[in-house]
Every structure is written in structure tokens, then in C-alpha cells.
Scaffold this active site. Structure first.
Site, PDB file in Angstrom:
ATOM      1  N   HIS A 110       0.871  -1.182   0.000  1.00  0.00           N
ATOM      2  CA  HIS A 110       0.000   0.000   0.000  1.00  0.00           C
ATOM      3  C   HIS A 110       0.903   1.226   0.000  1.00  0.00           C
ATOM      4  O   HIS A 110       1.606   1.484   0.981  1.00  0.00           O
ATOM      5  CB  HIS A 110      -0.924  -0.019   1.222  1.00  0.00           C
ATOM      6  CG  HIS A 110      -1.928  -1.128   1.135  1.00  0.00           C
ATOM      7  ND1 HIS A 110      -2.299  -1.891   2.213  1.00  0.00           N
ATOM      8  CD2 HIS A 110      -2.609  -1.607   0.064  1.00  0.00           C
ATOM      9  CE1 HIS A 110      -3.197  -2.792   1.817  1.00  0.00           C
ATOM     10  NE2 HIS A 110      -3.389  -2.642   0.517  1.00  0.00           N
TER      11      HIS A 110
ATOM     12  N   GLU B 122       1.596   3.842   2.772  1.00  0.00           N
ATOM     13  CA  GLU B 122       2.040   3.370   4.085  1.00  0.00           C
ATOM     14  C   GLU B 122       3.575   3.443   4.161  1.00  0.00           C
ATOM     15  O   GLU B 122       4.282   2.437   4.191  1.00  0.00           O
ATOM     16  CB  GLU B 122       1.465   1.971   4.341  1.00  0.00           C
ATOM     17  CG  GLU B 122      -0.063   2.049   4.444  1.00  0.00           C
ATOM     18  CD  GLU B 122      -0.799   0.709   4.368  1.00  0.00           C
ATOM     19  OE1 GLU B 122      -2.040   0.733   4.273  1.00  0.00           O
ATOM     20  OE2 GLU B 122      -0.143  -0.353   4.399  1.00  0.00           O
TER      21      GLU B 122
ATOM     22  N   HIS C 177       2.935  -3.035   6.921  1.00  0.00           N
ATOM     23  CA  HIS C 177       1.852  -2.083   6.596  1.00  0.00           C
ATOM     24  C   HIS C 177       1.734  -0.982   7.645  1.00  0.00           C
ATOM     25  O   HIS C 177       2.351  -1.041   8.718  1.00  0.00           O
ATOM     26  CB  HIS C 177       0.508  -2.822   6.554  1.00  0.00           C
ATOM     27  CG  HIS C 177       0.314  -3.658   5.340  1.00  0.00           C
ATOM     28  ND1 HIS C 177      -0.508  -3.307   4.308  1.00  0.00           N
ATOM     29  CD2 HIS C 177       0.865  -4.848   4.996  1.00  0.00           C
ATOM     30  CE1 HIS C 177      -0.481  -4.238   3.376  1.00  0.00           C
ATOM     31  NE2 HIS C 177       0.351  -5.191   3.761  1.00  0.00           N
TER      32      HIS C 177
ATOM     33  N   GLU D 107       1.413  -4.188  11.442  1.00  0.00           N
ATOM     34  CA  GLU D 107       0.763  -2.889  11.278  1.00  0.00           C
ATOM     35  C   GLU D 107       1.357  -1.866  12.235  1.00  0.00           C
ATOM     36  O   GLU D 107       1.434  -2.098  13.442  1.00  0.00           O
ATOM     37  CB  GLU D 107      -0.741  -3.006  11.577  1.00  0.00           C
ATOM     38  CG  GLU D 107      -1.510  -3.880  10.600  1.00  0.00           C
ATOM     39  CD  GLU D 107      -1.804  -3.206   9.271  1.00  0.00           C
ATOM     40  OE1 GLU D 107      -1.616  -1.979   9.157  1.00  0.00           O
ATOM     41  OE2 GLU D 107      -2.217  -3.922   8.341  1.00  0.00           O
TER      42      GLU D 107
HETATM   43  C1  GEM Z   1      -4.771  -4.655   5.676  1.00  0.00           C
HETATM   44  S1  GEM Z   1      -4.155  -6.130   6.163  1.00  0.00           S
HETATM   45  C2  GEM Z   1      -5.592  -6.871   6.866  1.00  0.00           C
HETATM   46  C3  GEM Z   1      -5.262  -8.075   7.597  1.00  0.00           C
HETATM   47  N1  GEM Z   1      -6.453  -8.515   8.178  1.00  0.00           N
HETATM   48  C4  GEM Z   1      -6.646  -9.723   8.652  1.00  0.00           C
HETATM   49  N2  GEM Z   1      -7.755  -9.933   9.276  1.00  0.00           N
HETATM   50  N3  GEM Z   1      -5.754 -10.682   8.493  1.00  0.00           N
HETATM   51  C5  GEM Z   1      -5.407  -4.588   4.374  1.00  0.00           C
HETATM   52  O1  GEM Z   1      -4.789  -4.997   3.409  1.00  0.00           O
HETATM   53  O2  GEM Z   1      -6.526  -4.089   4.311  1.00  0.00           O
HETATM   54  C6  GEM Z   1      -4.577  -3.458   6.415  1.00  0.00           C
HETATM   55  C7  GEM Z   1      -3.613  -2.511   5.787  1.00  0.00           C
HETATM   56  O3  GEM Z   1      -3.789  -2.135   4.654  1.00  0.00           O
HETATM   57  O4  GEM Z   1      -2.646  -2.095   6.414  1.00  0.00           O
HETATM   58 ZN    ZN Z   2      -1.740  -1.663   4.182  1.00  0.00          ZN
END
Ligand code: GEM
Ligand code: ZN
Length: 375
Positions: free
Chosen positions: A166, A169, A259, A335
């Protein structure tokens, strides 16, 4: 006063700049997509001592419009020291202000990781002995470097870490920079021991087109790369196809996908609990990783995060789930916040590049402790 965003990761549209107390702006959506949240622009011609106000008039329609509460924009006079400025979200608009100290300032959603710095990161890593395994091509023809660090004779495990699928980020590539710096420090005894067992495959930036264009979430085709891991194609997601092909060729014993989260003011992980192939072994590895990262005093916690997936309900288009499932290995999304890590608030900077770098280094300590158990 002049406002510009025609540079690496720039994104803003000027609506009305006639009142310096309330400059009206809008974020530009990602190309071929409706997502927006990232902004980055420069203001020239400020009068030191004067107060300026800026309003992102479309903040209420952004991709994560609930994320603005508790968020503070960042500013920098030198593009090295980024600090938070007073910010409030009101009536669907994000307002922030600055008492100018210099004639020129940049504002951004988060401390940007510049493409020029990326080029230096790659060059320095190669000088210090990293190997360029392969270079993928983004849709617009930018390089996506896959580096190998380690590769000693007895190293039996392949540990993969990718970042910034992304593009907004930017904390993700700061994390990679800190991690690479530590991996290449020959004085670090923990790393020496780790590299005797494992080699690292690293992609510091998965989405250079999106990053350059000031996107939040997608590549040049408007594809969210973290929804493309079951359908990677040369037309829409060559970035993912490139990495997947090398994973299939080389194997994967651990996967981390780095991320940032717009909303949650904490560092956390998301794992593979919803995968059809999830096992007690993987659950124990996840638990071990998380508790060790807390245990070494890293900026990390386990109370706040995404809701856990129900068994068998994982979205396998996500990198973390797809790779964990395909390779039966420990696999996490890591994250970091756009706001701050509220377990250890640092109001001047909020979460930033330096804290992301340190987290990357702390994760290596945990991998060094766990390496014998990964496979
Ligand atoms: C995310 S990563 C989501 C991971 N979720 C689960 N439940 N494993 C995405 O791609 O939306 C968040 C992000 O973009 O940072
Ligand atoms: Zn992300």
C-alpha cells in the site's frame, strides 16, 4: 504563497488559496481507483511569525474517514525532521495549522520515505554485500528489487519480508531500512547467529508507482496489491506476480508483510487464524512471536488490532494469508500506526520513520530467538 505537489509522493489539489488562514485543499484519488487519504505538499512564500491554516475539504469522503479523529498532520522545514501540527477533524474537513518559522514547509499524512532514499538504500545494501536476486518491473517500469542478505552455506531457512504494497504506508519502508541496516552490521552477534541459520529475501518497496504518484492504496492500474495474491497478473499486478514466482522457486519459511493502519493508534500484528491450513503449530509460533516482541520491550502490543477471522474464513487474496497457506509457515501482517503508539505516546512526532526503523530491528531480535523453531 505557492502550493505545489508535483514531486515524488506529492498529492494535493488547491481549491482556494486566497485566505492564508484557511487554505482550501483536496486530496486527489488514486489513479483508476476511488481511494484517497494520503497527502503531501509544499508551501513556499510563507512569512515567518505568521499563522497559517489549511483544510482538507474532502477528508470526510476518504477511504478511512473514521481515522481522522485523534490524527495530527506532520510538517517539516527540511524534510528530515517531521513534527506533528495542531489538527482537528470537523464537519467532514481536516483542519491543521502552523505558526511559520521559515518561508517554506512541507506537510504530509506521514513522514514520507522518498524514492531517492530508496535508491540509496538499495545501493548501500548491495555495497555491503546484499545480492540483487532479481528486479521486477512495476506497470510504469520502475524497479522492484528483491534482495538477499545472508546466504551462508549452512543457512537452511528462507525468511521473506515485503513492504509498502500500500503505497501511502511509508512507515513500511522506514521499517525495512532499519531492518536492513541491522542485518548488515557485522558487529551484531545476534545477527551473526541468525544468518548462520537463515537467509533473508527482502522487497523494500512493492509499489513504487503508487508511492511516486502519491497514492494511498493502489498501483497504476488501480489494483490494491494486497487483494491480488490469488489472481496476480502481468496486466494488473506484475508487482505481486514477480514476488510470487520467486517464492515458488525458492520456498518460504517465514513471511512478514509490512503495513500501516490509518485508524488504530497501536502497533499490532494480524495472523493466519482464519486460514484453512491453520494448525496448532502455526498458532503456537504466532503466540511465541507476539509474546517475545512484547517481552523484549519493543513498541508493540497485543490488546488492540483487527477482529480475528473465524476458522476457515480468511481472505486468501491477502498476502499474509495466501503465503501462510501456500507455504505452511509463520506469516504476519505487521501494522504500524499513522497516529501514535498509544502505549508509549510521543506527541511531538507521533509514530514516525525512526520508530519504524527501530521496530524493524526489534523484530530481528525475535527472529533470532525463534529461528530454530520456524521449521
Ligand atoms: C490490511 S491487512 C488486513 C489483515 N487482516 C486480517 N484480518 N488478516 C489490508 O490490506 O486491508 C490493512 C492494511 O492495509 O494495512
Ligand atoms: Zn496496508
Amino acid at each position: 504563497m505557492k502550493i505545489s505537489a508535483d514531486f515524488d509522493s506529492g498529492n494535493i489539489q488547491v481549491i482556494d488559496a486566497s485566505d492564508p488562514q484557511r487554505v482550501l485543499l483536496a486530496m486527489r484519488p488514486d489513479l483508476n481507483s476511488y481511494h484517497f487519504q494520503w497527502f503531501h505538499f509544499q508551501v513556499d512564500g510563507l512569512q515567518p511569525g505568521q499563522r497559517y491554516g489549511f483544510s482538507l475539504t474532502n477528508a470526510g469522503q476518504s477511504a478511512y474517514n473514521r481515522a481522522w479523529d485523534g490524527y495530527q498532520a506532520v510538517a517539516s522545514y527540511d524534510q528530515l525532521d517531521w513534527f506533528r501540527v495542531p489538527t482537528r477533524f470537523e464537519d467532514g474537513q481536516l483542519h491543521f495549522e502552523l505558526q511559520a518559522e521559515h518561508e517554506c514547509v512541507r506537510f504530509a499524512y506521514f513522514e514520507p520515505y522518498p524514492r531517492a532514499r530508496h535508491e540509496r538504500l538499495i545501493a548501500k545494501a548491495l555495497e555491503r554485500g546484499a545480492e540483487l536476486v532479481a528486479s521486477g518491473r512495476s506497470l510504469e517500469g520502475r524497479d522492484i528489487q528483491l534482495l538477499r542478505i545472508g546466504g551462508q552455506a549452512g543457512a537452511r531457512l528462507k525468511l521473506w519480508i515485503i513492504a509498502q504494497q500500500h503505497p501511502g504506508e511509508h512507515m513500511a519502508e522506514w521499517f525495512m531500512e532499519g531492518l536492513i541496516e541491522r542485518l548488515q552490521n557485522p558487529q551484531d552477534a545476534e545477527i551473526t547467529a541468525l544468518l548462520a541459520e537463515a537467509e533473508f529475501y527482502l522487497v523494500p518497496n512493492m509499489n513504487p508507482d503508487g508511492a511516486y504518484r502519491g497514492h494511498l492504496r493502489t498501483n497504476h492500474a488501480g489494483q490494491d496489491l494486497n487483494r491480488a495474491w490469488q489472481s496476480a497478473s502481468s496486466e494488473r499486478s506484475p508487482e505481486v506476480l514477480f514476488v510470487l514466482q520467486h517464492m515458488q522457486r525458492l520456498g518460504v519459511d517465514l513471511f512478514l508483510d509490512i503495513h500501516g493502519d490509518e485508524e488504530i493508534p497501536h502497533v499490532f500484528t494480524a495472523g493466519c487464524e482464519g486460514n484453512p491450513g491453520y494448525t496448532p503449530r502455526l498458532a503456537a509460533l504466532e503466540e511465541d512471536f507476539r509474546s517475545r516482541l512484547v517481552g523484549i520491550g519493543a513498541e508493540f502490543q497485543t490488546r488492540f488490532g483487527y477482529p480475528r477471522d473465524e476458522p476457515g474464513q480468511a481472505n486468501l487474496t491477502l498476502a499474509c494469508n495466501a503465503v501462510g497457506q501456500a507455504f505452511d509457515c509463520l506469516s504476519f501482517t505487521i501494522e504500524m500506526p499513522f497516529k501514535d503508539h498509544d502505549d508509549n505516546p510521543q506527541p511531538r512526532t507521533g509514530w514516525n520513520g525512526a520508530r519504524s526503523q527501530k521496530l524493524g530491528q526489534d523484530v530481528l531480535t525475535v527472529l533470532a530467538q525463534m529461528v530454530a523453531t520456524l521449521r
